[in-house]
Design an enzyme around this catalytic site. Structure first.
Site: not given
Ligand code: TYD
Length: 146
Positions: A59
């Site tokens: 992302h």
């Molecule tokens: P995501 O940002 O998609 O993780 P990555 O990019 O490392 O794969 O986040 C994973 C999950 O956690 C998603 O459901 C959103 C949640 N999340 C939060 O609730 N708070 C946060 O600060 C972050 C970064 C993610």
């Protein structure tokens, strides 16, 4: 470094008269005269327990700024903007990868003991994410043309 990214290097505190006492690494955010982190920190999260074959991220963010610090172990980060890409190895707690707005990122090859600490400039908002690569490519072309 590719556009909207940089490496931050931090000064560690060690006492030469107490070599067994380890290392202390202080970080100050924006708001003091010489901050180590170039933005105000509103949120902290950390990622750990990632199996070696897994990739995370996939992302970009419209506005968010982040500093990624591998405080233990190692991890590789792929960062990308239109026409530029780079692979960064994070394996030193005294260094951070700064990622500004509109940079696509993927994290992979986490060592079993890796802990990736992320400092973020804003609270969590899903609407700030771009998770579709085609949407990112289209938006980023316009953003970096400015
Ligand atoms: P995501 O940002 O998609 O993780 P990555 O990019 O490392 O794969 O986040 C994973 C999950 O956690 C998603 O459901 C959103 C949640 N999340 C939060 O609730 N708070 C946060 O600060 C972050 C970064 C993610």
């Amino acid at each position: 470094m590719i556009t909207n990214t940089s490496m931050l290097r931090f000064q560690v505190r060690r006492d030469s008269e107490r070599p067994d006492a380890g290392t202390l690494l202080p970080l100050e955010a924006a708001g003091v005269s010489s901050p180590q982190i170039p933005f105000e920190i509103k949120r902290i999260y950390y990622i750990y327990g990632v199996k070696a074959a897994e990739r995370r991220g996939f992302h970009a963010h419209y506005d968010l700024e982040q500093a990624l610090i591998c405080v233990h172990g190692s991890v590789k980060i792929h960062i990308e903007v239109p026409g530029e890409e780079q692979e960064i190895v994070l394996d030193d707690p005294a260094k951070a990868l700064y990622i500004g707005p509109m940079v696509w990122r993927e994290m992979y090859e986490f060592s079993p003991d890796a802990v990736l600490l992320v400092l973020a400039s804003e609270h969590y908002t899903e609407t700030d994410y771009i998770r579709d690569k085609a949407v990112y490519d289209e938006n980023a072309k316009n953003y970096f043309r400015k």
